[in-house]
Motif scaffolding. Sequence first.
Motif, PDB file in Angstrom:
ATOM      1  N   SER A  58       0.816  -1.215   0.000  1.00 44.99           N
ATOM      2  CA  SER A  58       0.000   0.000   0.000  1.00 44.99           C
ATOM      3  C   SER A  58       0.845   1.258   0.000  1.00 44.99           C
ATOM      4  O   SER A  58       0.355   2.337  -0.335  1.00 44.99           O
ATOM      5  CB  SER A  58      -0.929   0.000   1.219  1.00 44.99           C
ATOM      6  N   GLN A  59       2.126   1.151   0.377  1.00 44.12           N
ATOM      7  CA  GLN A  59       2.978   2.326   0.421  1.00 44.12           C
ATOM      8  C   GLN A  59       3.750   2.550  -0.875  1.00 44.12           C
ATOM      9  O   GLN A  59       4.455   3.550  -1.011  1.00 44.12           O
ATOM     10  CB  GLN A  59       3.981   2.189   1.569  1.00 44.12           C
ATOM     11  N   THR A  60       3.645   1.614  -1.802  1.00 42.41           N
ATOM     12  CA  THR A  60       4.433   1.702  -3.021  1.00 42.41           C
ATOM     13  C   THR A  60       3.712   2.556  -4.045  1.00 42.41           C
ATOM     14  O   THR A  60       2.825   2.081  -4.759  1.00 42.41           O
ATOM     15  CB  THR A  60       4.710   0.300  -3.581  1.00 42.41           C
ATOM     16  N   ARG A  61       4.052   3.803  -4.109  1.00 41.28           N
ATOM     17  CA  ARG A  61       3.442   4.743  -5.044  1.00 41.28           C
ATOM     18  C   ARG A  61       4.531   5.376  -5.911  1.00 41.28           C
ATOM     19  O   ARG A  61       5.618   5.670  -5.430  1.00 41.28           O
ATOM     20  CB  ARG A  61       2.671   5.839  -4.303  1.00 41.28           C
ATOM     21  N   VAL A  62       4.238   5.570  -7.172  1.00 35.32           N
ATOM     22  CA  VAL A  62       5.199   6.135  -8.120  1.00 35.32           C
ATOM     23  C   VAL A  62       4.940   7.632  -8.249  1.00 35.32           C
ATOM     24  O   VAL A  62       3.879   8.039  -8.742  1.00 35.32           O
ATOM     25  CB  VAL A  62       5.073   5.455  -9.495  1.00 35.32           C
ATOM     26  N   PRO A  63       5.868   8.473  -7.810  1.00 37.12           N
ATOM     27  CA  PRO A  63       5.653   9.916  -7.897  1.00 37.12           C
ATOM     28  C   PRO A  63       5.432  10.365  -9.341  1.00 37.12           C
ATOM     29  O   PRO A  63       6.147   9.940 -10.256  1.00 37.12           O
ATOM     30  CB  PRO A  63       6.959  10.501  -7.344  1.00 37.12           C
ATOM     31  N   GLY A  64       4.442  11.201  -9.541  1.00 37.82           N
ATOM     32  CA  GLY A  64       4.172  11.747 -10.862  1.00 37.82           C
ATOM     33  C   GLY A  64       3.288  10.888 -11.730  1.00 37.82           C
ATOM     34  O   GLY A  64       2.850  11.331 -12.793  1.00 37.82           O
ATOM     35  N   ALA A  65       3.001   9.636 -11.317  1.00 40.69           N
ATOM     36  CA  ALA A  65       2.174   8.762 -12.143  1.00 40.69           C
ATOM     37  C   ALA A  65       0.724   9.225 -12.115  1.00 40.69           C
ATOM     38  O   ALA A  65       0.186   9.574 -11.057  1.00 40.69           O
ATOM     39  CB  ALA A  65       2.266   7.318 -11.652  1.00 40.69           C
ATOM     40  N   GLU A  66       0.098   9.214 -13.265  1.00 37.01           N
ATOM     41  CA  GLU A  66      -1.329   9.525 -13.343  1.00 37.01           C
ATOM     42  C   GLU A  66      -2.170   8.319 -12.951  1.00 37.01           C
ATOM     43  O   GLU A  66      -3.261   8.445 -12.403  1.00 37.01           O
ATOM     44  CB  GLU A  66      -1.685   9.971 -14.761  1.00 37.01           C
ATOM     45  N   HIS A  67      -1.646   7.131 -13.235  1.00 39.05           N
ATOM     46  CA  HIS A  67      -2.355   5.895 -12.903  1.00 39.05           C
ATOM     47  C   HIS A  67      -1.332   4.796 -12.669  1.00 39.05           C
ATOM     48  O   HIS A  67      -0.287   4.764 -13.317  1.00 39.05           O
ATOM     49  CB  HIS A  67      -3.284   5.493 -14.057  1.00 39.05           C
ATOM     50  N   GLN A  68      -1.630   3.911 -11.716  1.00 40.11           N
ATOM     51  CA  GLN A  68      -0.764   2.760 -11.516  1.00 40.11           C
ATOM     52  C   GLN A  68      -1.586   1.595 -10.995  1.00 40.11           C
ATOM     53  O   GLN A  68      -2.635   1.776 -10.358  1.00 40.11           O
ATOM     54  CB  GLN A  68       0.370   3.064 -10.553  1.00 40.11           C
ATOM     55  N   GLU A  69      -1.102   0.394 -11.281  1.00 37.78           N
ATOM     56  CA  GLU A  69      -1.682  -0.833 -10.755  1.00 37.78           C
ATOM     57  C   GLU A  69      -0.540  -1.668 -10.191  1.00 37.78           C
ATOM     58  O   GLU A  69       0.464  -1.889 -10.874  1.00 37.78           O
ATOM     59  CB  GLU A  69      -2.435  -1.602 -11.844  1.00 37.78           C
ATOM     60  N   THR A  70      -0.698  -2.108  -8.962  1.00 41.67           N
ATOM     61  CA  THR A  70       0.371  -2.787  -8.255  1.00 41.67           C
ATOM     62  C   THR A  70      -0.020  -4.235  -7.990  1.00 41.67           C
ATOM     63  O   THR A  70      -1.145  -4.511  -7.585  1.00 41.67           O
ATOM     64  CB  THR A  70       0.669  -2.079  -6.925  1.00 41.67           C
TER      65      THR A  70
END
Length: 483
Positions: A48-60
């Motif tokens: 839940s903490q893995t976020r990509v800075p600047g991404a408009e959308h992501q799926e993990t």
Amino acid sequence: MRPSPRPMTRPWRRCRPAAFALAALMLTPVPAAAAPASSGDGHCSQLSQTRVPGAEHQETACLDELTTAGTVTSGHTDPADWAGLTSKDLSAPSGVPGVQIDGYFPDTSTTNSNHGWNHDAQFVIRLPDRWNGGLVVAGTPGNREQYANDRAIADRVLSRGYAYAATDKGNTGLGFYRDGKNPGDAIAEWNDRLTQLTLAARATIVRHYHRPSSRTLVTGMSNGGYLVRWQLENHPELYDGGVDWEGTLWRSDGPTLLHFLPAALLAYPVYAAGGEEADAARGALHAAGFPAGSEFLWPYHHKVYWDLTQRIYREELDPGFDGPTEAGTPFCVPGTPACDADYDYAARPREVQSAVQRIALTGRIGKPLITLHGTLDVLLPIARDSDVYARMVRQAGRGRLHRYYRIEGGTHTDALFDAYPDRLRPLAPCHRTAFTALEEWVATGHRPPVSHTVPLPADADPATLSNTCALDARPDIAPSAAP
């Protein structure tokens, strides 16, 4: 049927690299993605903490296997994206559990249909559970999408413990030249997108592993190799080193593919027809840079690569050559109006050279670089590409940072080795050896073997050639071509 007229404007508006850098360092909220629950033993516990800075959308996703040994089955790669880039016997590592993030950065072009997103600037980031502290970033060859390096590069570096990130470069497919507003915009975006991804991946690593990467290495083949060169020339502060696998050479005064491909399109049909003029046509192809002994590869490249490559890259950098026609006329007869076989870069308006200058290389690398190129490459002939780039690096006073290995019998795509195992050798195992040499260079300062031609081993069986390549073989490179 002729292509439709080119749009008056291109949809992507260029952003300055500084703007990309800022976007990569800012946290943009993204919707939470569905993912398997943590097993409770630490595997993917920080999902839940893995976020990509600047991404408009992501799926993990939490995966038991990040290499193609598992991602083909799980749907987290696209085999069509890497088809034809490796030999069939190339070993496939496995046993790498971890996290995969798929997503995209803001962009207005829509050529990449992966995941049904129809959105460019897509990326993939893979974070292995058993991390060695390093990061490898890559841009794609040709006009392929973000999974193109999965077999040739990602599998191996993931198995060595690296985090891995790749980008589609911001536009994909044979109509990539439609992106942007001005000539050269689409290719210039490739460089910005790799810079953007590098910054974002480094920040993502801190969030995921709670410490920064100890080293960042950049690598890629063909157009991806061009990106390696450009990044180490323009953003050396982001990387510790790179491996350039037959990178494309762009410089405003040449040579570039806009110089040697028209010569091939003009001479090859005469050579193939036989007769009294065939020998002279073969000499013209040799003079254009296509090496003697590569003739058996010419029919395939004429049919598949030369014509198409010339037309789409010429359209990107010189759309005015054929007026309202988009990307010329396939396999046109020399002498017909706006035929790419008659293209003369030197005679084109100054604006064309200016477009090429925007994406040009200088040789002024700022971090260690290893270059590999096959001596039988007949898409980007070695004498008109990496031989020239090696001289550029040397003339720029950066020779101490460069190692250049000319791989005897190597050609542009390794899958051709399967068709000609008695005449060619694949470059993927040489890339693996070069990558290991770069690791040692960066970590200890121990320099790789001096630049030279790596001989084709005599009587080596195909399976051995597919998986071994010693770069410390006897140097026999001609002094005029050596860096």
